[in-house]
Design a protein around this motif. Structure first.
Motif, PDB file in Angstrom:
ATOM      1  N   ARG A 190       0.831  -1.207   0.000  1.00 33.50           N
ATOM      2  CA  ARG A 190       0.000   0.000   0.000  1.00 33.50           C
ATOM      3  C   ARG A 190       0.864   1.255   0.000  1.00 33.50           C
ATOM      4  N   GLN A 191       2.047   1.149   0.554  1.00 33.83           N
ATOM      5  CA  GLN A 191       2.935   2.299   0.687  1.00 33.83           C
ATOM      6  C   GLN A 191       3.892   2.450  -0.491  1.00 33.83           C
ATOM      7  N   SER A 192       3.738   1.610  -1.508  1.00 36.18           N
ATOM      8  CA  SER A 192       4.675   1.656  -2.632  1.00 36.18           C
ATOM      9  C   SER A 192       3.941   1.714  -3.969  1.00 36.18           C
ATOM     10  N   GLY A 193       3.164   2.764  -4.136  1.00 34.29           N
ATOM     11  CA  GLY A 193       2.541   3.007  -5.431  1.00 34.29           C
ATOM     12  C   GLY A 193       1.048   2.790  -5.509  1.00 34.29           C
ATOM     13  N   LEU A 194       0.474   2.038  -4.582  1.00 40.53           N
ATOM     14  CA  LEU A 194      -0.959   1.768  -4.638  1.00 40.53           C
ATOM     15  C   LEU A 194      -1.732   3.055  -4.344  1.00 40.53           C
ATOM     16  N   ASP A 195      -2.647   3.408  -5.249  1.00 41.37           N
ATOM     17  CA  ASP A 195      -3.349   4.680  -5.130  1.00 41.37           C
ATOM     18  C   ASP A 195      -4.669   4.579  -4.381  1.00 41.37           C
ATOM     19  N   LEU A 196      -5.462   3.539  -4.698  1.00 44.56           N
ATOM     20  CA  LEU A 196      -6.793   3.431  -4.117  1.00 44.56           C
ATOM     21  C   LEU A 196      -7.065   2.002  -3.670  1.00 44.56           C
ATOM     22  N   VAL A 197      -7.756   1.872  -2.542  1.00 38.25           N
ATOM     23  CA  VAL A 197      -8.195   0.572  -2.036  1.00 38.25           C
ATOM     24  C   VAL A 197      -9.715   0.595  -1.952  1.00 38.25           C
ATOM     25  N   LEU A 198     -10.344  -0.406  -2.572  1.00 39.99           N
ATOM     26  CA  LEU A 198     -11.804  -0.494  -2.522  1.00 39.99           C
ATOM     27  C   LEU A 198     -12.212  -1.835  -1.929  1.00 39.99           C
ATOM     28  N   HIS A 199     -13.057  -1.787  -0.910  1.00 40.18           N
ATOM     29  CA  HIS A 199     -13.593  -3.007  -0.300  1.00 40.18           C
ATOM     30  C   HIS A 199     -14.902  -3.366  -1.000  1.00 40.18           C
ATOM     31  N   THR A 200     -14.975  -4.584  -1.505  1.00 38.71           N
ATOM     32  CA  THR A 200     -16.160  -5.027  -2.239  1.00 38.71           C
ATOM     33  C   THR A 200     -17.119  -5.843  -1.381  1.00 38.71           C
ATOM     34  N   GLY A 201     -16.724  -6.147  -0.142  1.00 37.89           N
ATOM     35  CA  GLY A 201     -17.570  -6.927   0.755  1.00 37.89           C
ATOM     36  C   GLY A 201     -18.367  -6.049   1.700  1.00 37.89           C
ATOM     37  N   GLN A 202     -18.915  -6.683   2.723  1.00 37.44           N
ATOM     38  CA  GLN A 202     -19.763  -5.980   3.687  1.00 37.44           C
ATOM     39  C   GLN A 202     -19.016  -5.582   4.959  1.00 37.44           C
ATOM     40  N   LYS A 203     -17.867  -6.199   5.200  1.00 37.93           N
ATOM     41  CA  LYS A 203     -17.136  -5.955   6.444  1.00 37.93           C
ATOM     42  C   LYS A 203     -15.668  -5.655   6.145  1.00 37.93           C
ATOM     43  N   ALA A 205     -11.899  -4.968   6.314  1.00 37.71           N
ATOM     44  CA  ALA A 205     -10.951  -5.388   7.353  1.00 37.71           C
ATOM     45  C   ALA A 205     -10.006  -4.264   7.742  1.00 37.71           C
ATOM     46  N   PHE A 206      -9.918  -3.214   6.920  1.00 31.43           N
ATOM     47  CA  PHE A 206      -9.025  -2.090   7.217  1.00 31.43           C
ATOM     48  C   PHE A 206      -9.504  -0.886   6.415  1.00 31.43           C
ATOM     49  N   GLU A 207      -8.790   0.228   6.549  1.00 35.67           N
ATOM     50  CA  GLU A 207      -9.219   1.474   5.922  1.00 35.67           C
ATOM     51  C   GLU A 207      -9.234   1.372   4.397  1.00 35.67           C
ATOM     52  N   GLY A 208     -10.206   2.028   3.804  1.00 32.70           N
ATOM     53  CA  GLY A 208     -10.333   2.054   2.352  1.00 32.70           C
ATOM     54  C   GLY A 208     -11.742   2.464   1.975  1.00 32.70           C
ATOM     55  N   PHE A 209     -11.969   2.675   0.703  1.00 34.57           N
ATOM     56  CA  PHE A 209     -13.302   3.025   0.232  1.00 34.57           C
ATOM     57  C   PHE A 209     -14.203   1.786   0.258  1.00 34.57           C
ATOM     58  N   THR A 210     -15.490   2.025   0.368  1.00 35.60           N
ATOM     59  CA  THR A 210     -16.450   0.929   0.451  1.00 35.60           C
ATOM     60  C   THR A 210     -17.338   0.904  -0.790  1.00 35.60           C
ATOM     61  N   SER A 211     -18.115  -0.153  -0.923  1.00 32.18           N
ATOM     62  CA  SER A 211     -19.014  -0.302  -2.064  1.00 32.18           C
ATOM     63  C   SER A 211     -20.223  -1.113  -1.628  1.00 32.18           C
ATOM     64  N   SER A 212     -21.235  -1.088  -2.458  1.00 30.69           N
ATOM     65  CA  SER A 212     -22.425  -1.898  -2.199  1.00 30.69           C
ATOM     66  C   SER A 212     -22.647  -2.834  -3.372  1.00 30.69           C
ATOM     67  N   ARG A 213     -23.185  -3.996  -3.086  1.00 31.37           N
ATOM     68  CA  ARG A 213     -23.485  -4.953  -4.144  1.00 31.37           C
ATOM     69  C   ARG A 213     -24.815  -5.621  -3.820  1.00 31.37           C
ATOM     70  N   LYS A 214     -25.639  -5.726  -4.826  1.00 31.26           N
ATOM     71  CA  LYS A 214     -26.932  -6.382  -4.672  1.00 31.26           C
ATOM     72  C   LYS A 214     -27.331  -6.971  -6.015  1.00 31.26           C
ATOM     73  N   LEU A 215     -28.291  -7.856  -5.991  1.00 30.01           N
ATOM     74  CA  LEU A 215     -28.786  -8.433  -7.231  1.00 30.01           C
ATOM     75  C   LEU A 215     -29.782  -7.477  -7.882  1.00 30.01           C
ATOM     76  N   ALA A 216     -29.800  -7.485  -9.205  1.00 26.62           N
ATOM     77  CA  ALA A 216     -30.776  -6.674  -9.931  1.00 26.62           C
ATOM     78  C   ALA A 216     -32.186  -7.182  -9.641  1.00 26.62           C
ATOM     79  N   ASP A 217     -33.166  -6.371  -9.932  1.00 22.59           N
ATOM     80  CA  ASP A 217     -34.555  -6.766  -9.668  1.00 22.59           C
ATOM     81  C   ASP A 217     -35.076  -7.776 -10.678  1.00 22.59           C
ATOM     82  N   ASP A 218     -34.413  -7.852 -11.839  1.00 24.47           N
ATOM     83  CA  ASP A 218     -34.889  -8.746 -12.898  1.00 24.47           C
ATOM     84  C   ASP A 218     -33.780  -9.709 -13.322  1.00 24.47           C
ATOM     85  N   ALA A 219     -34.156 -10.951 -13.599  1.00 26.07           N
ATOM     86  CA  ALA A 219     -33.256 -11.927 -14.206  1.00 26.07           C
ATOM     87  C   ALA A 219     -33.460 -11.873 -15.725  1.00 26.07           C
TER      88      ALA A 219
END
Length: 343
Positions: A190-203, A205-219
């Motif tokens: 993280r300290q050697s060039g990494l610009d952004l960290v994004l968490h794709t889960g619900q919990k 584990a450390f600092e970074g941006f978050t996101s949401s994921r859900k299923l669409a309403d239609d298959a």
């Protein structure tokens, strides 16, 4: 039961101790390789457009492909011409090719095919990502930004912005491969060039941006018809997944009130054949969009009640604000203070 659990923990502990020396050796190799690129003793290709690399620091899927799609759609909304390059993991061919709707997913890889069909942007795959990028720019010279699907450790390709995706595993036990899941040291990476960290889960584990994921309403059916998930709640369903974390897909289906009478777990990037569909006649089968890229192409799929359930993935707004701040000077005709990262 307690005795079995104690034996399991003991076995895991012994295995970890045996793998620890290999993990240390792997870490030294990673450090040496990175140093050779940094000192330009190994060649790293530079290109005349900003290159955004999206990848994982941990082994296994962590949600990078939905992130690539989200980034591409974000750039499209700003009318920025964008293309994507990838190795096309799991594909049967090795040559450099453009991913099109006519190209069999087995030749291009399921994830590049999904990216191209979802966004419509130029996507090229090659064993060496630099070769794919060169071919992309030759075929689409107006491309202003290139997003690299995976390749965080592919230092032969210089990059301007590095983004790492993490799921709820975080960094696992914090050890390098093979004793742990890390491909590179953390938090050192993280300290050697990494610009952004994004968490794709619900919990996270450390600092970074978050996101949401859900299923669409239609298959979606193979013919493009949309079926509301709400209409499927009264039906017994079979769910099928050949992704990194099938259980997450099954759990999201159940959270939408769907009744799964059977689940079928297959390896990530599974190469589907007619055999995989044996015994599914007369059943309503739900799959992921990634699996549908290959499943819908099978002749037997036409005779099944097969539906793909899209994933709606949304990084938090602050992530895109930070990304735009990094990208803006790279698109400016004025010299950028950020410059190209070699490694």
């Amino acid at each position: 039961m307690k005795h079995l659990l104690q034996e399991a923990w003991l076995t895991r502990g012994v295995l970890a101790c045996l793998l620890w020396p290999l993990s240390q050796l792997y870490g030294l190799v990673v450090h040496l390789r990175r140093a050779l690129y940094r000192r330009r003793l190994l060649h790293s290709a530079r290109f005349p457009v900003p290159v955004v690399v999206v990848g994982n620091v941990v082994a296994g899927g962590a949600g990078k492909t939905p992130l690539v799609i989200a980034l591409v759609q974000h750039l499209q909304a700003q009318r920025i011409a964008v293309g994507v390059v990838s190795r096309g993991y799991g594909r049967t061919s090795t040559e450099c090719i453009e991913v099109t709707s006519a190209a069999p997913p087995a030749q291009t890889g399921d994830e590049p095919a999904l990216i191209q069909r979802t966004t419509g942007v130029p996507v090229f795959v090659a064993s060496r990502r630099g070769e794919a990028l060169r071919a992309l720019l030759a075929a689409h010279p107006s491309t202003a930004v290139v997003v690299c699907d995976d390749g965080l450790q592919h230092y032969a390709l210089q990059r301007d912005i590095e983004i790492a995706a993490f799921d709820d595993r975080g960094t696992g036990n914090g050890w390098m491969l093979p004793a742990g899941p890390l491909r590179e040291p953390w938090p050192g990476r993280r300290q050697s060039g990494l610009d952004l960290v994004l968490h794709t889960g619900q919990k996270p584990a450390f600092e970074g941006f978050t996101s949401s994921r859900k299923l669409a309403d239609d298959a979606r059916s193979p013919t493009g018809n949309l079926v509301p998930l709400a209409d499927l709640r009264a039906r017994p369903l079979t769910a099928l997944a050949g992704i990194a974390n099938p259980q997450a897909f099954f759990a999201m289906l159940k959270d939408r009130g769907l009744m799964l009478e059977a689940t079928i777990v297959l390896p990530d990037h599974h190469t589907f054949s007619e055999i995989d569909l044996t015994g599914l006649q007369g059943k309503t089968v739900l799959c992921t969009e990634k699996d549908a890229v290959k499943l819908f192409a099978l002749p037997a799929a036409a005779g099944l009640d097969l539906l793909a359930v899209p994933l709606v993935f949304s990084p938090e707004p602050a992530f895109f604000i930070a990304f735009d701040a990094l990208l803006a000077p790279l698109l400016s005709p004025l010299p950028s203070k950020h410059g190209h990262q070699t490694a």
